[in-house]
Design an enzyme around this catalytic site. Structure first.
Site, short mmCIF file in Angstrom:
data_model
loop_
_atom_site.label_atom_id
_atom_site.label_comp_id
_atom_site.label_asym_id
_atom_site.label_seq_id
_atom_site.Cartn_x
_atom_site.Cartn_y
_atom_site.Cartn_z
N LYS B 134 19.01 112.58 -4.02
CA LYS B 134 19.85 112.84 -2.85
C LYS B 134 21.05 111.90 -2.90
O LYS B 134 20.91 110.71 -3.23
CB LYS B 134 19.03 112.61 -1.58
CG LYS B 134 19.67 113.12 -0.29
CD LYS B 134 18.73 112.87 0.90
CE LYS B 134 19.32 113.35 2.22
NZ LYS B 134 18.43 113.09 3.37
N SER B 209 18.05 117.06 6.34
CA SER B 209 19.29 116.86 5.61
C SER B 209 19.14 116.87 4.09
O SER B 209 20.12 117.02 3.39
CB SER B 209 19.90 115.51 6.01
OG SER B 209 19.05 114.45 5.64
N SER B 233 13.90 114.95 7.46
CA SER B 233 14.85 115.41 6.45
C SER B 233 14.25 115.72 5.10
O SER B 233 14.91 116.30 4.25
CB SER B 233 15.97 114.38 6.27
OG SER B 233 16.83 114.43 7.39
#
Lengths: 558, 554
Positions: B134, B209, B233
């Site tokens: 990420k 996210s 997330s």
């Protein structure tokens, strides 16, 4: 370029500079300094004649009176309330939350890392030395320690604050509710005071902005960002500039005694922000307080505060109390005045909240006890002990001011030296030498052992006081032992009357003209003869014997 | 196009045992280093498993184990594998858009693995495994933007601890995955750069996210990936994309190198296409880190080695396991299809021997507002450093206040600014007690309720999200509706607990249905238990194949 040169200067002269600072407490304070120098010099002169220190206190007394009266006259009817926030930079090897070293005067941005630069993803990890130092100071300030304290974030934007917040302690400081004892200088009327300590908390320092002089930009130096600080907040217990200055000087002594900071004001290792307000005597509520910054010596603090007090009193007297507003004023050394830096527009909201990146700081009883046991004798204890030895307050304050001087003094006493004589030598010739050569007492070649030996040699008549002074200079600069120097240079005092008589005879025989004049009534020529005999004896003749024998010879022609 | 991960049970080899039960299959090479030490004589510490069963080798549908097997047996080269993944990544990318940056060093690193294997050198347990990271997790050799324009082009000077540990275990970072800016969002629509789509239906969001990391694993652009989970997330996008998502206990994985959103809630987690893969990644990244004072010194077990293959379990492997279904998560506002999927998952667990009962968490609904206050408050502080002074995009300005204002106004996105404003407000003098302090009290209450529930149950279950993946743009105009979607996950962050999301079924939608995730919640540092239950659940759920249809179409 200028910076680089500056840094180079620091590097080569590093030791030298540090030495200078050891006496900065006194040197900085030109007001204190003038008076003290005067004292020292007079004492020195007195001792140069004979080693019996006779202090003439008359001059200092008149100064005291004048100062006191002046202050009283100015503040008549009013009372000043003074509180001080002090930031002490801790002399830990690494910064508070990362492993960067910090050295004052390093080239900009050379002692930084992703953590103290506040790069994305970095986290603070507490340096345990910071806690240890905070506990040391907390105990020395007679504080209550918080068994569990925490860190908080104080938030504001400024380019020298890389994270946009300062890691500090807000509602639970590591130490609180303490006090510090202070002895005011004799020339300011003396006296003992106890000032309350509200709190001591840990926090990190910010970086520095270097403002371009010609251009419209500023540069950020983050070397200092993340350096550990202790903020010490006093109770509003001080009433005059000298009380405030002495409070700050005592904090400096404490942090130096404890080894937690170099306490250096010029380097910014000890910074004081002073809050001053004035109220008519008898009024219960405080007047509007004004903050003063930018004082980089205790003397400046003293003068800035006294100036500010009289400024506020004048406004009171003129009926312009409303012109005393909550603001920050800067002390200007040039004009000897404070001037407005910024007015406070409402209270700044720092939006404190608990720092989630750091666990709370928990102090165990063992940890605290261990530190308590390791504390050195603190300045206040030392002063009381010296006082009990029978030393004058002036001597006490001088000796206890610097722990290494005090240690030297104590070591000299341990070797059997007389208290008063040891104090006189240290405060006289040794202090003068240190001052001239800008050395600390530990850097002298003289050992306490030899100083006590020297004192003993004079006391038992092996050498004269005059020779003693010569030997001392030698010991200080080159080292060696008293015995060895006396032998090497054949300096043992001549106390044999026959030997002195021989010298006297020789001198008289060599100066028939002067003898004739003397006998014709010019008796002050005895000094000339004495000098010649002393010269002949290479300074070793016992002066009492010499003068006795000389007088006999001159007056009774054989 | 062949998948290395399909039919994985055939590839299973009990390599973890010093004496493999089936010695015919692929005897260990001399240089073959076991992934872990031998399992203890009775690794099935789940009370349910009878201790009389034979020592079971760990087995699962693990891509990572398959890769290791084929590399060490020299059936495949790491370079071939990397080429295959990079090819698939590039082909899927125009549709999925899960990557913000693709490594140009992956092939080189893979070739290096091959050289080491050829020389008979030991290689780490993740050798040749291509991992997506990420983009709010720092990588030294690649840009790390956190999905924000304000950090466009920013390259960190260091690897995050989790990334460093992955690399030390031999993993190859294939690229940086898309996310909602600084992790603030639940759809990946709030990225400053691009919108990632759901591999199951490209008109839908992948969740967020960590949408990029979830979509990348789902569409097999990488073997596994790292995400971060502040309020769900990792778990919500795992639900939406039909992959396994693990949110470890707070402090289990170092946060060093993770761009902070809400420091007291942030955790680095991981995605895999199987529970075993998630377990192997967790073993690699977990553990104390001297650069993160909140990282735990709690011992790190070899999670994967403790997983038990179904072959070695009896028909009731979960016998005695007490599972609580959180009542409040199967009521109003939760999609009917999701409820029935989770209910059937619950009865499936019951069939496996677990004792499933309903449990009430009275504070459950309070968690969401408390979460948004605390997360926003911390965010308002954590994001102060993005001021354009030292790094990132700096606006040209004559005065300092404009430099700050313009850099932040131009560099930060709408959602981020909104949360900074909310957080600043909540921390302001006069409001602190009503918001921040109150939210902390709720947090304490949530923790207490979870403690009580976990005293009576081994594991709690809920849906991974109240619905399956919804349409792109569906909730962009209604932030509260989007926030409400985090109801299943935020409480777990408030309590700092570990949770695992495993795919458990489908609801209607898209061409082939949309996956639904089951969330398993445990006590602090009970990842091992969650992974074992998840692993058993996963293996017994044979009717479902969680591979997005577009991968088999082409």
């Amino acid at each position: 370029m200028a910076l680089i040169v500056f840094r180079g200067g620091f590097r080569t002269n590093h030791l030298l500079l540090r030495r200078t600072f050891l006496f900065s407490a006194r040197r900085d304070s030109s007001l204190l300094c003038t008076i003290q120098q005067h004292h020292q010099r007079s004492r020195y002169n007195v001792r140069a004649e004979s080693l019996q220190a006779t202090e003439s206190k008359t001059s200092s007394k008149s100064i005291q009176m004048a100062t006191k009266e002046l202050v009283e006259k100015k503040t008549r009817g009013y009372e000043a309330i003074i509180g001080i926030e002090t930031h002490v930079q801790l002399s830990t090897i690494t910064k508070a939350f990362c492993s960067c070293p910090y050295t004052y005067g390093s080239q900009p941005n050379t002692t930084i890392c992703p953590i103290c630069m506040g790069l994305p993803g970095t986290l603070p990890v507490l340096n345990s030395k910071v806690v240890e130092f905070a506990v040391r100071l907390g105990l020395a300030l007679n504080c209550e320690l918080s068994v569990a304290s925490k860190f908080d974030r104080k938030q504001y934007f400024y380019p020298d604050l890389p994270k946009g917040y300062q890691i500090s302690q807000f509602d639970i400081p590591i130490a609180r509710k303490g006090y510090v004892d202070v002895d005011l200088p004799v020339e300011f009327g003396g006296g003992h005071r106890r000032f309350g300590i509200t709190r001591v908390h840990m926090e990190e320092d910010a970086g520095k902005l270097l403002h371009s002089e010609s251009e419209s930009y500023s540069q950020v130096d983050l070397n200092r960002a993340g350096v550990p600080l202790l903020e010490i907040v006093s109770e509003p217990d001080m009433r005059s500039g000298i009380e405030a200055a002495e409070y700050a000087a005592e904090l400096q002594r404490l942090v130096r005694y404890l080894g937690v900071s170099n306490g250096n004001m010029q380097e910014g290792s000890l910074r004081c922000d002073v809050n001053v307000s004035v109220r008519p005597i008898g009024q219960l509520e405080f007047g509007t307080k004004v903050e003063i910054k930018n004082m980089n010596s205790f003397s400046a603090m003293n003068r800035a505060i006294d100036y500010e007090i009289s400024r506020q009193i004048q406004l009171h007297n003129k009926g312009q109390v409303d012109q005393i507003v909550q603001e920050t004023r800067l002390w200007d050394e040039g004009t000897q005045k404070t001037f407005t830096m910024r007015k406070k527009e409402g209270l700044a909201d720092y939006r404190y909240f608990p720092e989630p990146d750091l666990p709370e700081v928990v102090l165990t009883k063992d940890f605290i006890d261990q530190i308590r046991q390791s504390l050195p004798e603190l300045p206040e204890e030392k002063r009381r002990r010296y006082e009990n030895l029978g030393l004058s307050m002036q001597d006490v304050l001088f000796l206890a001011n610097d722990s290494s001087v005090a240690d030297f003094f104590d070591a000299t006493l341990e070797n059997g030296a007389d208290v008063k004589l040891a104090a006189n030598w240290i405060m006289g010739d040794i202090a003068a030498y240190m001052k001239n050569e800008k050395l600390s007492i530990n850097e002298l070649k003289l050992t306490p052992q030899e100083l006590s030996e020297l004192i003993a040699s004079i006391k038992n008549g092996t050498i004269s006081g005059k020779i003693g002074k010569e030997i001392l200079t030698e010991l200080i600069s080159k080292g060696g032992t008293v015995k060895q120097l006396i032998e090497e240079k054949d300096l043992v005092q001549i106390v044999d009357p026959a030997a002195i008589e021989a010298l006297v005879d020789k001198v008289i025989a060599a100066n028939p003209k002067q003898l004739q004049q003397y006998r014709a009534g010019k008796t002050k020529l005895q000094g000339f003869f004495a000098g010649q005999v002393m010269k002949e004896s290479k300074g070793k003749a016992n002066p009492v014997l010499l003068n006795k024998i000389l007088a006999e010879k001159l007056n009774c022609p054989s | 196009m062949p998948f290395p991960i399909q039919n994985p049970r055939l590839l299973l080899t009990p390599r973890h045992l010093p004496f493999p039960p089936n010695p015919i299959s692929l005897p260990p090479k001399p240089f073959l280093r076991p992934l872990s030490s031998a399992p203890s004589p009775s690794p099935q510490t789940l009370d349910a498993i009878p201790s009389s069963s034979p020592p079971p080798p760990p087995s699962s549908s693990s891509s990572i184990l398959s890769i290791r097997e084929s590399l060490l047996s020299r059936r495949t080269k790491a370079a071939e594998l990397a080429a295959e993944y990079l090819d698939r990544l590039r082909r899927a990318e125009p549709r999925v858009r899960s990557f913000l940056h693709v490594s140009d060093a992956a092939m080189r690193e893979a070739e290096d693995v091959d050289r080491r294997v050829e020389r008979g050198e030991e290689v780490g347990p993740l050798a040749g495994v291509l991992v997506g990271v990420k983009d709010n997790i720092c990588t030294a050799d690649m840009p790390s933007t956190g999905g924000s324009r304000i950090l466009e082009g920013y390259r960190p000077a260091f690897d995050a601890t989790a990334v460093r540990r992955l690399r030390e275990a031999g993993a190859i970072v294939i690229g940086k995955t898309n996310l909602d800016e600084f992790g603030m969002g639940s759809t990946t629509e709030r990225s400053g750069f691009q919108v990632t789509t759901n591999p199951w239906d490209s008109s839908r969001v992948p969740g967020g996210s960590s949408g990029g990391s979830a979509a990348a694993v789902s569409s097999r652009q990488c073997v596994a990936s790292l995400g971060s989970d502040t309020g769900g997330s990792v778990r919500q996008p795992a639900s939406f994309c039909g992959v396994v998502g693990l949110k470890p206990t707070y402090g289990r994985v170092s946060r060093f190198g993770l761009m902070a959103y809400a420091s007291s809630l942030d955790v680095i987690g991981c995605f895999g296409s199987s529970v075993v893969d998630a377990a192997i990644i967790l073993s690699a990244i977990a553990g104390h880190d001297r650069l993160d004072a909140t990282s735990s010194k709690h011992e790190v077990p070899d999670y994967a080695s403790l997983l038990v293959s179904l072959d070695f379990l009896d028909s009731k492997p979960l016998k005695g396991l007490k599972i609580g279904v959180i009542q409040e998560t199967l009521g109003d506002g939760v999609d009917g299809g999701v409820i029935s999927s989770v209910r059937s998952a619950a009865s499936h667990l019951e069939q496996l021997g677990a004792l499933v009962t309903e449990v009430s968490l009275p504070s459950f609904s309070l968690g969401l507002p408390a979460y948004y206050i605390l997360a926003s408050s911390e965010a308002s502080s954590n994001l102060s450093r993005y001021d354009g002074v030292r790094y990132g995009k700096q606006a040209a300005a004559e005065e300092l206040s404009f430099l700050y204002g313009d850099s932040r106004a131009n560099g930060l996105g709408h959602e981020v600014k909104m949360r900074i404003l909310m957080g600043t407000y909540a921390l302001s003098a006069g409001y602190y007690d009503a918001y921040y302090k109150r939210a902390q009290q709720v947090r304490t209450l949530v923790k207490k309720n979870f403690n009580e529930a976990l005293n009576e149950h081994d594991i709690l279950i809920t849906p991974g999200a109240p619905s399956a993946a919804y349409k792109i743009g569906e909730k962009t105009e209604d932030p509260l509706a989007m926030y409400a979607g985090d109801i299943m996950t935020v409480n777990v962050n408030l309590a700092g607990l570990p949770a695992l999301v495993v795919p458990c079924g489908f609801v209607e939608g898209g061409a082939a249905g949309l996956p639904v995730g089951l969330q398993l919640i445990g006590s602090p540092f009970s990842e091992e238990k969650l992974l074992r239950v998840g692993h058993i659940f996963e293996q017994t759920l044979q009717d479902f194949r969680f591979v997005p249809p577009f991968l088999t179409e082409s």
